[in-house]
Motif scaffolding. Structure first.
Motif, short mmCIF file in Angstrom:
data_model
loop_
_atom_site.label_atom_id
_atom_site.label_comp_id
_atom_site.label_asym_id
_atom_site.label_seq_id
_atom_site.Cartn_x
_atom_site.Cartn_y
_atom_site.Cartn_z
N PRO A 277 3.62 6.60 -4.33
CA PRO A 277 2.16 6.52 -4.53
C PRO A 277 1.61 5.16 -4.11
O PRO A 277 0.42 5.01 -3.91
CB PRO A 277 1.99 6.75 -6.03
N ASP A 278 2.49 4.18 -3.97
CA ASP A 278 2.04 2.83 -3.62
C ASP A 278 2.19 2.51 -2.14
O ASP A 278 2.02 1.36 -1.73
CB ASP A 278 2.82 1.79 -4.43
N ILE A 279 2.51 3.50 -1.33
CA ILE A 279 2.66 3.25 0.12
C ILE A 279 1.36 2.62 0.64
O ILE A 279 0.26 3.04 0.28
CB ILE A 279 3.01 4.57 0.85
N CYS A 280 1.53 1.57 1.47
CA CYS A 280 0.35 0.78 1.86
C CYS A 280 -0.46 1.47 2.96
O CYS A 280 0.01 2.38 3.63
CB CYS A 280 0.77 -0.60 2.32
N GLU A 281 -1.68 1.00 3.12
CA GLU A 281 -2.62 1.57 4.07
C GLU A 281 -2.05 1.58 5.50
O GLU A 281 -2.21 2.55 6.23
CB GLU A 281 -3.92 0.77 4.02
N ASP A 282 -1.36 0.51 5.87
CA ASP A 282 -0.80 0.42 7.23
C ASP A 282 0.20 1.53 7.48
O ASP A 282 0.22 2.15 8.55
CB ASP A 282 -0.09 -0.93 7.43
N ASP A 283 1.07 1.78 6.48
CA ASP A 283 2.08 2.83 6.65
C ASP A 283 1.44 4.22 6.68
O ASP A 283 1.87 5.10 7.43
CB ASP A 283 3.13 2.76 5.53
N VAL A 284 0.42 4.40 5.86
CA VAL A 284 -0.28 5.69 5.87
C VAL A 284 -0.81 5.95 7.28
O VAL A 284 -0.64 7.03 7.85
CB VAL A 284 -1.43 5.72 4.83
N THR A 362 7.06 -0.21 4.10
CA THR A 362 7.83 0.20 2.93
C THR A 362 9.26 0.55 3.32
O THR A 362 9.51 1.16 4.35
CB THR A 362 7.17 1.40 2.22
N ASP A 363 10.21 0.12 2.46
CA ASP A 363 11.61 0.44 2.76
C ASP A 363 12.08 1.69 2.01
O ASP A 363 13.22 2.09 2.13
CB ASP A 363 12.52 -0.76 2.45
#
Ligand SMILES: [Zn+2]
Length: 492
Positions: A277-284, A362-363
């Motif tokens: 749920p905390d995946i960052c905007e860049d990764d999205v 994210t890893d």
């Protein structure tokens, strides 16, 4: 009494009828005392409401019906769209079993965090368990939960807490997954039947019924984008919506023709079912761009021929299912052609599945698989993930994602799957077992593993191009070594 049925008993069916009140209105419960009726639920051919009462078999529960329909209307959106548990679930158990275990684990928590988690479990239970509808009723311990484009129906054998003497459910625990429409269609009809056919006299009862009617109208007015947000945590959903707008991806969720529910979830939304749920905007944005770059193309006939859309959710034994499918594929593609290792990259390129290495922020994401009717198939390997630091690890990720592409296609015949600790554990375990067996098949193991010691393991792992610890765990899972030997080899 005349009863009405909605749905089909082999999938999901609800049967209802009104009962004449034996008691005067003022003796019944103040809120629901006018709504005596009976309710029967069948799933996969089993009558879940079947119970014994004083030695006699009865198929229906007789009780006041209003609370169950109020609960259904209040929880409707979460009930049929929320897939995630409110706790970290490691097992591949159904909602019925997982929720029970989580409650048992946390009920005695004596620290603030534990109590907070317990409240989260309780509130999840309230949104998904039929028994939450009415604690005075004797309903079976049945749970509804979204699973991709399916609804998982699961139940335990637990008796109702306040069951009177002589009352007993005769169930064995079970799970069924059916298409979303096969559950929401009949339940929506049942809700409407309830408000349309109820006859009330007292003003307060009329008011309760009118309130329920209002709730149904409100639910029914929801658009697909308003409904699909229930699938993911709010924050994550907001991030996805912003990114979709930015890169020009429109919503493709399809609403059920009559009920206010998403029958087919947008692939872009499904993609984040397995993301933190905390995946960052860049990764999205990266993942959505990856999806967009694959859309509007076809998969190769060679791949289409291997795809099996009948496998369904991992219900019984994820490990065995994964092993079996790997063995079948090895035979079908004749993968052991004299080489000492399985050439996973070669298999993927033969099937025209593109491999893309990308460093996400994210890893916790190991890999992502995209395939299906509207997509050119591809696997994204996240080079930030610890697992993908070695060639053996990357090979394992490719084999794992190949499983999703071949066998985890939703009913929409697409897969947009993100692998990692946030994805459904049963789905991940099955894909892992597949990858283990595909890369370490019996034939290669028995050929190259000549000694069960450290040197033997190291040399066999090298020849098969797999990790040493992966081989040790694989041998343990296959019962080739026991716990003691595994411990020695792990420390060796
Ligand atoms: Zn996965």
């Amino acid at each position: 009494m005349t009863s009405v049925k909605f749905g089909t008993p082999e999938r999901f069916e609800i049967t209802l009828g009104w009962l004449k009140d034996r008691e005067p209105r003022e003796l019944g419960p103040a809120h629901s005392g006018w709504s005596s009726g009976e309710l029967k639920i069948s799933v996969g051919g089993h009558v879940l409401t079947l119970h014994k009462r004083n030695g006699k078999d009865r198929e229906s529960v007789q009780w006041y019906l209003l609370p169950v329909f109020e609960w259904l209307a209040d929880q409707w959106m979460s009930l049929f769209h929320e897939e995630r548990f409110a706790w970290h679930e490691n097992s591949s158990a159904s909602a019925a079993i997982s929720a029970f275990m989580a409650t048992r684990r946390l009920i005695a928590a004596d620290d603030e965090l534990g109590r907070e988690q317990y409240r989260a479990v309780q509130s999840w239970w309230f949104r998904h368990a039929l028994r939450a509808a009415d604690s005075s009723a004797l309903y079976p311990d049945l749970y509804f939960r979204r699973l991709g484009n399916d609804i998982e129906l699961s139940w335990t054998a637990r008796q109702p807490v306040h069951a009177p003497d002589g009352f007993r459910y005769c169930l064995t625990p079970g799970t069924a997954t059916v298409a979303v429409g096969e559950v929401v269609g009949p339940l929506w009809q049942a809700l409407n039947w309830f408000v349309d056919s109820a006859s009330v006299v007292e003003a307060a009862d009329r008011h309760a019924l009118a309130q329920l009617r209002l709730k149904l109208d409100h639910l029914n007015s929801a658009s697909a984008p308003e409904i699909e947000r229930y699938y993911l945590p709010q924050r994550l959903f907001a991030r996805i919506s912003r990114a979709k707008e930015k890169i020009g991806l429109s919503t493709e969720s399809t609403r059920h023709p009559t009920a206010p529910a998403i029958a087919f979830m947008d692939n872009a939304v499904l993609m984040f079912g397995g993301a933190s749920p905390d995946i960052c905007e860049d990764d999205v944005e990266s993942l959505l761009s990856f999806l967009l770059s694959r859309s509007g193309m076809q998969e190769s006939p060679a791949l289409a021929q291997l795809v099996d859309t009948t496998i369904g959710a991992p219900i019984a034994a994820p490990f065995e299912e994964g092993y079996e499918l790997a063995n079948a594929l090895i035979e079908q593609l004749d993968l052991l052609d004299g080489r000492s290792f399985v050439d996973i990259a070669g298999i993927l390129s033969d099937l025209e599945i593109e491999q893309i290495e990308q460093a996400l922020v994210t890893d916790s994401i190991r890999g992502v698989a995209v395939a299906g009717m509207q997509f050119a198939p591809a696997i994204l390997v996240n080079t930030t993930s610890q697992f993908n630091q070695t060639e053996a690890g990357r090979r394992f990720t490719l084999a794992h994602e190949l499983f999703h592409i071949l066998y985890d296609r939703a009913r929409a015949r697409c897969v947009t799957h993100t692998s990692g600790p946030w994805a459904s554990p049963g789905v991940e375990k099955r894909a892992n077992a597949f990858a283990d067996m595909l890369l370490m098949p019996h034939e290669l193991v028995s050929k190259y593993l000549t000694a069960f010691d450290m040197d033997g393991i190291t040399s066999a792992a090298k020849r098969m191009r797999v990790g040493r610890s992966a081989l040790i765990e694989h041998l343990y899972n296959l019962n080739e070594i026991d716990e003691m030997q595994r411990e020695i080899l792990r420390n060796g």
